[in-house]
Design an enzyme around this catalytic site. Structure first.
Site, mmCIF file in Angstrom:
data_model
loop_
_atom_site.group_PDB
_atom_site.id
_atom_site.type_symbol
_atom_site.label_atom_id
_atom_site.label_comp_id
_atom_site.label_asym_id
_atom_site.label_seq_id
_atom_site.Cartn_x
_atom_site.Cartn_y
_atom_site.Cartn_z
ATOM 1 C CG ASP A 13 -1.797 -0.975 1.274
ATOM 2 O OD1 ASP A 13 -2.206 -1.735 -0.095
ATOM 3 O OD2 ASP A 13 -2.242 -1.756 2.236
ATOM 4 C CG HIS A 41 -1.732 -2.002 -7.302
ATOM 5 N ND1 HIS A 41 -0.880 -2.690 -7.821
ATOM 6 C CD2 HIS A 41 -1.796 -2.739 -5.698
ATOM 7 C CE1 HIS A 41 -0.132 -3.545 -7.091
ATOM 8 N NE2 HIS A 41 -0.686 -3.709 -5.614
HETATM 9 P P1 GDP Z 1 -0.681 0.285 -3.729
HETATM 10 O O1 GDP Z 1 -1.337 -1.044 -3.210
HETATM 11 O O2 GDP Z 1 0.726 0.253 -3.387
HETATM 12 O O3 GDP Z 1 -0.939 0.531 -5.045
HETATM 13 O O4 GDP Z 1 -1.366 1.404 -2.611
HETATM 14 P P2 GDP Z 1 -2.743 1.449 -2.536
HETATM 15 O O5 GDP Z 1 -3.496 2.190 -3.541
HETATM 16 O O6 GDP Z 1 -3.350 0.518 -1.578
HETATM 17 O O7 GDP Z 1 -2.938 2.627 -1.265
HETATM 18 C C1 GDP Z 1 -2.521 3.962 -1.701
HETATM 19 C C2 GDP Z 1 -3.615 4.661 -1.315
HETATM 20 O O8 GDP Z 1 -2.896 6.206 -1.252
HETATM 21 C C3 GDP Z 1 -4.380 4.997 -2.305
HETATM 22 O O9 GDP Z 1 -5.683 5.408 -1.678
HETATM 23 C C4 GDP Z 1 -4.094 6.110 -3.053
HETATM 24 O O10 GDP Z 1 -4.982 6.783 -3.944
HETATM 25 C C5 GDP Z 1 -3.324 7.054 -2.157
HETATM 26 N N1 GDP Z 1 -2.157 7.900 -2.846
HETATM 27 C C6 GDP Z 1 -1.073 7.381 -3.529
HETATM 28 N N2 GDP Z 1 -0.164 8.416 -3.432
HETATM 29 C C7 GDP Z 1 -0.797 9.629 -2.604
HETATM 30 C C8 GDP Z 1 0.033 10.642 -2.430
HETATM 31 O O11 GDP Z 1 1.002 11.154 -2.403
HETATM 32 N N3 GDP Z 1 -0.799 11.398 -1.482
HETATM 33 C C9 GDP Z 1 -2.117 11.043 -0.843
HETATM 34 N N4 GDP Z 1 -2.956 11.806 0.007
HETATM 35 N N5 GDP Z 1 -2.911 9.987 -1.148
HETATM 36 C C10 GDP Z 1 -1.803 9.077 -2.165
HETATM 37 P P1 IMO Z 2 -0.930 -4.253 -2.257
HETATM 38 O O1 IMO Z 2 -0.138 -4.695 -3.472
HETATM 39 C C1 IMO Z 2 -1.001 -4.474 2.148
HETATM 40 C C2 IMO Z 2 -1.168 -8.709 4.015
HETATM 41 C C3 IMO Z 2 -2.547 -8.948 4.496
HETATM 42 C C4 IMO Z 2 -1.918 -9.998 5.651
HETATM 43 C C5 IMO Z 2 -0.623 -10.741 4.742
HETATM 44 C C6 IMO Z 2 -1.104 -12.102 4.432
HETATM 45 O O2 IMO Z 2 -2.305 -3.725 -2.213
HETATM 46 O O3 IMO Z 2 0.418 -3.307 -1.662
HETATM 47 P P2 IMO Z 2 -2.465 -12.717 1.971
HETATM 48 O O4 IMO Z 2 -4.172 -12.487 2.002
HETATM 49 O O5 IMO Z 2 -1.703 -12.281 1.072
HETATM 50 O O6 IMO Z 2 -2.330 -14.254 2.535
HETATM 51 O O7 IMO Z 2 -2.230 -11.926 3.448
HETATM 52 O O8 IMO Z 2 -0.419 -9.718 3.773
HETATM 53 N N1 IMO Z 2 -1.190 -7.989 2.583
HETATM 54 C C7 IMO Z 2 -1.161 -6.979 2.067
HETATM 55 N N2 IMO Z 2 -1.016 -5.855 2.786
HETATM 56 N N3 IMO Z 2 -0.991 -4.661 0.637
HETATM 57 C C8 IMO Z 2 -1.068 -5.598 0.057
HETATM 58 O O9 IMO Z 2 -1.134 -5.675 -1.164
HETATM 59 C C9 IMO Z 2 -1.376 -6.923 0.848
HETATM 60 N N4 IMO Z 2 -1.454 -8.031 0.059
HETATM 61 C C10 IMO Z 2 -1.530 -8.914 1.330
HETATM 62 O O10 IMO Z 2 -3.108 -7.849 5.061
HETATM 63 O O11 IMO Z 2 -1.217 -9.178 6.691
HETATM 64 MG MG MG Z 3 -2.790 -1.819 -1.853
#
Ligand code: GDP
Ligand code: IMO
Ligand code: MG
Length: 419
Positions: A13, A41
């Site tokens: 994340d 994502h």
């Molecule tokens: P990923 O799993 O690595 O792709 O990340 P996620 O999408 O799960 O979580 C990142 C969150 O932060 C999302 O809600 C994005 O829209 C948000 N986000 C990404 N970059 C920025 C930033 O620079 N500032 C803020 N405020 N939000 C961001």
């Molecule tokens: P992105 O790609 C954050 C975490 C789960 C749990 C552990 C194992 O969005 O960054 P699983 O379901 O994979 O067996 O869970 O891994 N986890 C993540 N945490 N971002 C993710 O993906 C995750 N994918 C799995 O919360 O702790």
């Molecule tokens: Mg994510």
């Protein structure tokens, strides 16, 4: 040699979706190489927010080839739902995916076992998407490769074998095993949609690289969730690190020209496991609120904490980072105080390294850094940032041992500083 890996440097994340979407402007192919629908994502264009789980983040840009490679585990039901949802939102080309016939299929019994285990004392806080059990089947050599969707008899035989193996486990966990017919009923109708998309994706990626096209390898999860290098056993079941792009997509290490580590300006973690810099006070709550730190897959509140520089140094080493992208710097604006973990106190003395196998007993050593209060969302060049924020960026670059090519100051595509 235009293979570029984008990898999470923390616990997932970090904002991989946003950064891959930005980099896709200059890429012809985007490849997901690990994980499955445990990923979420987020892509924000204008006021529109799209969350992709299985489909690569390159999907918003028409003409980009999107690949689901063999390191992935794919739930055919979720994949078709995701494609339908994207099409509904106007991304008509969303079905034009290239899916590895050797990625493994997540079936109903995988999801069931994952969910049942999460009700036991040893729960890891998984996403309950069947990820662990599916990778277990793959390693045990009784999985169902996606290629089985080409032939009903093969699919039936492999699913029957998998289901039989899990029946005693399901019973021991107090569950009721699904019938083979119900397992098949869920996926058989999808075979006609998926089968034409199946191929040897490694050959496709190789051909693109040979033609000097830019190929982005989109990591899922993050370094500290990697099955080999993460905070085991509180990890996912795949190779989430940059090296996973080679095994997961079937490309040689010599094809990778650049590894970009995604670094959120603070840390978060979803699910159980050690998180030494975690904040359980109002500052942590503030980060969660302002950073909107709620899981994009499960909606769970993410745990929040200070930036961990030893963890970043570790990620830089494990992944061989040669660039970073810093995200969510804007979320720190207005924080009454700012701290970063610079080292650890361990039973064996102070260490600037991450004691990854003994994190529970390690105590973070913090340094206070200067906070800032200016709104960053309009910054489009490093010079637009207040000095304290620039210093924060420089501190992260120093720990990572490389330059930031992107500093993100908001969730939208345009809220970005590119170098
Ligand atoms: P990923 O799993 O690595 O792709 O990340 P996620 O999408 O799960 O979580 C990142 C969150 O932060 C999302 O809600 C994005 O829209 C948000 N986000 C990404 N970059 C920025 C930033 O620079 N500032 C803020 N405020 N939000 C961001
Ligand atoms: P992105 O790609 C954050 C975490 C789960 C749990 C552990 C194992 O969005 O960054 P699983 O379901 O994979 O067996 O869970 O891994 N986890 C993540 N945490 N971002 C993710 O993906 C995750 N994918 C799995 O919360 O702790
Ligand atoms: Mg994510």
């Amino acid at each position: 040699m235009p293979g570029i890996v984008v990898v999470g440097a923390q616990w997932g994340d970090e904002g991989k979706g946003k950064v891959v979407d930005i980099l896709t402007e200059h890429a012809e192919v985007v490849v997901r190489y690990a994980g499955g629908p445990n990923a979420g994502h987020t892509l924000v264009v204008g006021n529109e927010k799209v969350i992709v789980r299985l489909v690569p983040s390159g999907i918003l840009r028409k003409g980009t080839a999107c690949v689901l490679a063999q390191g992935m585990v794919i739930d055919p039901v979720r994949l078709c739902d995701e494609i339908d949802e994207l099409k509904k939102r106007g991304y008509e080309h969303a079905a034009d995916l290239h899916i590895s016939d050797r990625a493994h299929a997540i079936l109903a019994y995988h999801r069931l076992v994952d969910g049942l285990r999460e009700q036991t004392a040893g729960a890891l806080g998984t996403t309950k998407r069947g990820i662990g059990p599916c990778y277990e089947d793959k390693a045990a050599r009784r999985g169902v490769p996606m290629g089985a969707l080409r032939d009903p008899k093969t699919l039936r035989d492999l699913a029957a074998r998998g289901l039989e193996a899990w029946k005693p486990v399901i019973a021991a966990l107090g569950g009721t095993a699904p019938t083979l017919e119900s397992v098949l009923a869920e996926i058989e109708p999808l075979a006609a949609r998926i089968a034409p998309r199946l191929c040897d994706t490694s050959a496709l990626v190789d051909a693109a690289l040979r033609e000097n096209k830019t190929v982005l390898f989109e990591g899922a999860q993050g370094t500290l969730l990697d099955v080999d290098h993460g905070t085991y056993p509180f990890v996912t079941s795949s190779s989430a690190i940059a090296g996973g792009a080679c095994t997961g997509a079937g490309v040689g290490p010599t094809r990778i020209a650049r590894v970009v580590g995604l670094v959120k300006a603070y840390c978060t973690r979803v699910g159980a496991g050690p998180f030494p810099t975690e904040l359980s006070d109002e500052i942590g709550e503030r980060l969660r609120k302002i950073g909107d730190e709620f899981g994009s897959v499960t909606g769970r509140p993410r745990r929040t904490g200070w930036l961990d520089l030893p963890a970043l140094r570790y990620a830089a080493r494990i992944n061989g980072l040669d660039r970073i992208a810093i995200t969510k710097l804007d979320v720190l604006t207005g924080a009454p105080k700012l701290r970063v973990c610079v080292a650890y106190e361990t039973p064996h003395g102070e260490s600037s390294e991450l004691p990854v196998s003994d994190l529970e007993r390690a105590k973070p050593i913090y340094r206070d850094v200067e906070p800032w209060s200016d709104d960053l969302s309009g910054a489009r060049a490093l010079g637009d940032l207040p000095r304290a924020a620039r210093d924060y960026v420089a501190m992260i670059e120093e720990a990572a041992g490389c330059e930031a090519m992107i500093v993100s100051v908001g969730s939208r595509r345009d809220e970005t500083i590119t170098k």
